[in-house]
Each structure stands twice: as structure tokens, then as C-alpha cells.
Design an enzyme around this catalytic site. Structure first.
Site, PDB file in Angstrom:
ATOM      1  N   CYS A 131      41.651  39.683  30.243  1.00 13.98           N
ATOM      2  CA  CYS A 131      42.211  41.022  30.024  1.00 13.98           C
ATOM      3  C   CYS A 131      42.001  41.904  31.258  1.00 13.98           C
ATOM      4  O   CYS A 131      40.918  42.450  31.465  1.00 13.98           O
ATOM      5  CB  CYS A 131      41.547  41.659  28.808  1.00 13.98           C
ATOM      6  SG  CYS A 131      42.107  43.334  28.518  1.00 13.98           S
ATOM      7  N   CYS A 134      41.190  45.558  30.474  1.00 10.27           N
ATOM      8  CA  CYS A 134      39.802  45.822  30.030  1.00 10.27           C
ATOM      9  C   CYS A 134      38.818  45.705  31.195  1.00 10.27           C
ATOM     10  O   CYS A 134      37.899  46.513  31.303  1.00 10.27           O
ATOM     11  CB  CYS A 134      39.355  44.817  28.972  1.00 10.27           C
ATOM     12  SG  CYS A 134      40.573  44.334  27.779  1.00 10.27           S
ATOM     13  N   ASP A 135      38.975  44.686  32.020  1.00 13.35           N
ATOM     14  CA  ASP A 135      37.929  44.340  32.984  1.00 13.35           C
ATOM     15  C   ASP A 135      38.290  44.606  34.445  1.00 13.35           C
ATOM     16  O   ASP A 135      37.438  44.464  35.325  1.00 13.35           O
ATOM     17  CB  ASP A 135      37.574  42.839  32.843  1.00 13.35           C
ATOM     18  CG  ASP A 135      37.081  42.513  31.442  1.00 13.35           C
ATOM     19  OD1 ASP A 135      36.470  43.396  30.822  1.00 13.35           O
ATOM     20  OD2 ASP A 135      37.316  41.387  30.976  1.00 13.35           O
TER      21      ASP A 135
END
Ligand code: NAP
Length: 304
Positions: A131, A134-135
Site C-alpha cells: 500500500c 499507507c506507507d
């Protein structure tokens, strides 16, 4: 006892919940992970009719609010079996809870496909991610790679190129599955390099990712690319094994059902990406949610 138990609170499941509630019946969604499903991780949605542009997070939030304000409920539980008992269904969850309903809609979506190579699991969270939204922020000014050739890979690469030093897109072919507009946008970025006809042969690093070794499928040549991050975006796989008693699965594990969303078990319906279909989009997930919900409500009424 609820009217319709919906397994999954992604776009298909929440759309179904909206239609169930608007039909005057009670919907409860069981969600194993996060409301909104995979779309939560998409930074930009620009192909949902009527909404010019939004983020996956905003879209999911809107769906959740719409469904719950209508009276639907979401329980954070992973359903692990569906049993038919006379006219009702008993759904068991991983934590040992039990729900009974008059009809069930399976809307489990799909989970990220893994490469299945050495060190992939061990270094997940230590350089390997599924992701970028997200990261990605952990990799500011660093070199990273994205693996895949679909819309997710292209969007991830575009997103990462805004703040990473260099982004490699490693794809097993020389043609992309993702939209031409996204590909053009990616190609216009000076810090993006396409590594085509190539697969990841090896992941290097002990406690954190240090490099990937890619193999050119045409020449057999190996190339080591030092990267701090690897974003694997090679599509999704269904996760329907727990439900094969009540629903037929196709060879790939998707629930085999037509556009009417009916499974082999009367009273059990399927909606969204977990169903056999050729187009997996937000629009088709929402459409399935509506079809399955109305079919479930009609099924309940037919039993009275
Ligand atoms: P996808 O379209 O299925 O693409 C997966 C990519 O990974 C393909 O390029 C495939 O290569 C490659 N691949 C598959 N297995 C592999 C393996 N074992 N090793 C190496 N490469 C592998 O998946 P996605 O990009 O996640 O998209 C899923 C769906 O969501 C699609 O319908 C997509 O259009 C949609 N989506 C839409 C948006 C948007 O509209 N904003 C954003 C994201 C996703 P091949 O091409 O060679 O098969």
C-alpha cells in the site's frame, strides 16, 4: 436475528447495506479489516459517475456514513462459515461469535496477491509494502520500486514519484494493463524508470530491504537495483474458501454467480470483486451491492 447479514463492508457490502435499509429491512455488515476495503488505499478516484474526483478514504467514509445513518450496523468480525438451518442462516466468526439472519450477502472483495518469493513475508513492514498510500511517506527522498503493470502500480508510482528520489516500475511485460492516461503521466516523470519484461528474482536484505534482483525475461540478464522500498501491486486474489459449502467457486476461487448475484444456495447472494466477472470496478461493486440487496429482500419476502 437480522434480515440480511452482509459479509464485508467494502463498496459492494456497504452499497448492499444502503439498499437493504432503504427496503425497510435490517442490514448488519461483518468486516474483518477496514471499512471501505481496498479502495481506502486509492488516492484518487476519478471514474465514479457523478463524482468528478475524490479519494478512496473520502469515498469510503461517505458510504459508511450513508449506510449507518440509514440504520445499518458494522461489526468488526471475520466470518468463517455460513450454515443453513431450516429457513435461517447461522454465520460464525473467527472470534467465536454467532450471527443469525434470514439472508446472507457475501461481499468479501479480494486481498493483495503476493509474489511468493523468499523474504517477501519476513520483510513486509521492513521495506516491503502492498500500500503506497499507507506507507509511501516512510520513503521520502529514497529510491523505491513498484512491481506490477495495472492501475494500482501506475497510481502508486505516480504518488511515490512526488517525494521519492527515484521510482522503478518493474513489470513482467512491455505493455501495461493500467489506463493510458496514467501511463503517460508516469512516463512524463523524470524520476521514474520503467524496467520492463522483468520479474523480481530475489529480494535482498536481512532486517530491512536493501535491493531487488530483477531478471529480464527476454535476455535472462540479472540486474540488482538498490531500493529501500518495494511496493507490490500485482493484483488481487479472492478469499472465499470458507464459503464453498454454500457457494460454488470458480478455478481462481471467485464465487461463481451471474449478474443476478445468486449463488447455488437460495438466500445466499454474492456482490462485488469476490464474484466471477470481467470488470472489477467501484461502479460494478456498487451495482452488485444493489442487485444482491434487492434480491435478498425479495427472497425474505417470498418466505413470508
Ligand atoms: P490488475 O489490473 O489485475 O493488474 C495486476 C498487474 O500485476 C498486471 O500488470 C499483471 O501483469 C501483474 N501481475 C500479476 N501477477 C503477477 C505476478 N505473479 N508477478 C508479477 N506481476 C504480476 O490489478 P490492479 O492494478 O490492482 O487493479 C485491480 C482492479 O482495480 C483493476 O480492475 C483496476 O482497473 C482497478 N483499479 C482502478 C483504479 C482507478 O480506477 N482509479 C485504481 C486502482 C485499481 P500482466 O499485465 O502481465 O497480467
Amino acid at each position: 436475528m437480522v434480515d440480511v447479514l452482509i459479509i464485508g463492508a467494502g463498496p459492494a457490502g456497504l452499497s448492499a447495506a444502503i439498499y437493504v435499509q432503504r427496503s425497510g429491512k435490517k442490514a448488519v455488515c461483518l468486516e474483518a479489516l477496514v471499512v471501505g476495503g481496498q479502495i481506502v488505499n486509492t488516492p484518487d478516484i476519478a471514474n465514479y459517475p457523478g463524482i468528478k474526483k475524490t479519494s478512496g478514504f473520502e469515498f469510503s467514509k461517505g458510504l459508511y456514513e450513508q449506510a449507518t445513518e440509514l440504520g445499518a450496523e458494522v461489526e468488526y468480525e471475520k466470518a468463517v462459515s455460513i450454515k443453513k438451518e431450516e429457513d435461517d442462516f447461522r454465520v460464525l466468526t473467527e472470534s467465536g461469535k454467532e450471527f443469525t439472519s434470514k439472508a446472507v450477502i457475501i461481499a468479501t472483495g479480494a486481498k493483495n496477491r503476493h509474489l511468493g518469493i523468499d523474504k517477501e513475508e519476513a520483510l513486509t513492514g521492513h521495506g516491503i509494502s502492498y500500500c503506497a498510500t499507507c506507507d509511501g511517506a516512510f520513503y521520502k527522498k529514497k529510491d523505491v520500486a513498484v512491481n506490477g503493470g495495472g492501475n494500482t502500480a501506475l497510481e502508486d508510482a505516480l504518488f511515490l514519484s512526488n517525494y521519492c528520489n527515484k521510482v522503478y516500475i518493474i513489470h513482467r511485460r512491455d505493455e501495461f494493463r493500467g489506463e493510458p492516461d496514467s501511463l503517460e503521466a508516469v512516463k512524463s516523470k523524470e524520476n521514474v524508470e520503467l524496467v520492463l519484461n522483468s520479474t523480481i528474482d530475489e529480494i535482498k536484505g536481512d532486517t530491512a530491504l536493501e535491493a531487488v534482483v530483477v531478471k529480464n525475461k527476454e535476455t535472462g540478464e540479472l540486474r540488482e537495483i538498490p531500493v529501500a522500498g518495494l511496493f507490490i501491486a500485482i493484483g488481487q486474489e479472492p478469499d472465499n474458501k470458507d464459503f464453498e459449502d454454500v457457494a460454488l467457486l470458480d478455478k481462481a476461487g471467485y464465487i461463481d454467480a451471474g449478474e443476478d448475484c445468486k449463488t447455488k444456495t437460495p438466500g445466499v447472494f454474492v456482490a462485488g470483486d469476490c464474484r466471477t466477472k470481467s470488470v472489477r470496478q467501484l461502479t460494478t461493486a456498487a451495482s452488485d451491492g444493489a442487485v444482491a440487496a434487492l434480491a435478498a429482500c425479495a427472497y425474505i419476502s417470498s418466505k413470508k
